[in-house]
Scaffold this active site. Sequence first.
Site, PDB file in Angstrom:
ATOM      1  CG  ASP A   1      -5.898  -2.796  -4.464  1.00 33.86           C
ATOM      2  OD1 ASP A   1      -6.709  -1.987  -3.959  1.00 33.86           O
ATOM      3  OD2 ASP A   1      -4.725  -2.932  -4.068  1.00 33.86           O
TER       4      ASP A   1
ATOM      5  CB  SER B   1      -0.955  -0.050   1.206  1.00 36.76           C
ATOM      6  OG  SER B   1      -1.944   0.924   1.138  1.00 36.76           O
TER       7      SER B   1
ATOM      8  CG  HIS C   1      -5.436  -2.197  -0.469  1.00 38.40           C
ATOM      9  ND1 HIS C   1      -4.572  -1.927  -1.509  1.00 38.40           N
ATOM     10  CD2 HIS C   1      -4.935  -1.539   0.614  1.00 38.40           C
ATOM     11  CE1 HIS C   1      -3.604  -1.123  -1.080  1.00 38.40           C
ATOM     12  NE2 HIS C   1      -3.791  -0.889   0.199  1.00 38.40           N
TER      13      HIS C   1
END
Length: 510
Positions: A363, A300, A419
Amino acid sequence: MAISIYSTLLPFPKLSVSSRKYHPFGGSNPSNLTIPTTSTVRTKALHSKTSDSLTSIITELEKESLNKDDQNQRQEDINTTHDERRLSDVWRELHGQDDWVGLLDPMDPLLRSELIRYGEMAQACYDAFDFDPFSKYCGSCRFVHRSFFPSLGMAHHGYYVSRYLFATSNINLPNFFKKSRWPKVWSKNANWIGYVAVSDDETTARLGRRDISIAWRGTVTRLEWIVDLMDFLKPISGNKIPCPDPTVKVESGFLDLYTDKDETCRYSTFSAREQILTEIKRLVEKYSGEELSITITGHSLGSALAILSAYDITETGLNVTADGQVVPVSVLSFAGPRVGNVRFKERLESLGVKVLRVVNVHDVVPKSPGLFFNEHVAPRLMKLAEGLPWSYSHVGVQLELDHKNSPFLKQTSDPVCAHNLEAHLHLLDGYHGKGHRFVLASGRDPALVNKASDFLKDHYLVPPYWRQDENKGMVRSKDGRWIQPERPKLDDHPEDTHHHLKQLGLFSDH
């Protein structure tokens, strides 16, 4: 009699996936505090009431879904990994020397194993982080660095943590930083954001080189940090990072997170950048004369920091030893956003940094920022948009996974599930190439997916968000009262940090 593939095909030692006792800050393990391990689990039997059901269900699923070709593929992966090649012989190819050409489709078993291993090092940032706003240690690491991997059940990874990384929480990323609700806290202006680790002698021999690894923390449950981004490119040299080209630009929020500091706070008196550069300099000098690699990972937002720090290390020349040897620098990232413009991409490639980005096609984060002007736009249009402050380009090589291919996962449109890092590692374990059937290669426990999500199908009987502290970290004192236990103070910065900064020409009046 049905025999599980876990017991017939996998030559791995028996490990338990049940919750393991641990002490939140090192030392002995109190009997009333339990937390699940972060490490990869390969088992013959899963030792918990719920996992017994999961094992039988997985066994039945495998009986129904694995045909002879699938089983042969799995056995072939194992044979290739353990019999034909040694990691020490091919580590440069796996590290990206040739941009992973021929290793992704079909999926190379050794590369898959390495990606999962580094992904677990990124996942460790989440498992060790104190997210609880009712804890006075919220925003810190639960463990002192000397016991980091053993406390997470990851001692077998064969690394030791040489330094923790901190960042000031005074910048505009409120959904990334976590703060305690209590007035008396470990730090009012800092968050723990990762660590630097080094392979021990035994692992170094197995890897074929001494590996210096950097793991950056990202965001595990909330995606609002994307909204926090200013989505505005600015010259990387504007924050005093060296760059000969003023048109090389990166997203301003990432840059501020990496370079800002707060000299009133003991943990963020040096910026994350200063912490990284001084530690890499120290370690490269310490292990001079050895074969070295620098491997940076993150999930991320941590992926963006991984790419930014890889650029900085190579641009400043810290990956070049005193005798002129170039230490290869690679980024193995997961679910990362775009970081900079096309000039940044070109500069990063010219410096020799290798980047492999693992993404789930569903995602939203890898599609941001740069929703309208990015690497998918026609080159002529991108040329016209090159100077715009919101024209972005991904770097490196992309490995696309699809959670809809896993028979274990719900067909959900929840962006948080898509995610999730544990889900990415699960998808990696089952990926053999485009068009290939999803077959778990190592027997990595699917229950880990639900550690911080609600992604596994309900009939596996694995509760969502099952990772938690017993009694929310409260323990009973000698007089019978329930209290939050004290933790030893985390080490802040090595005493020689300022010395290395001076040698790097980054003098600061601390």
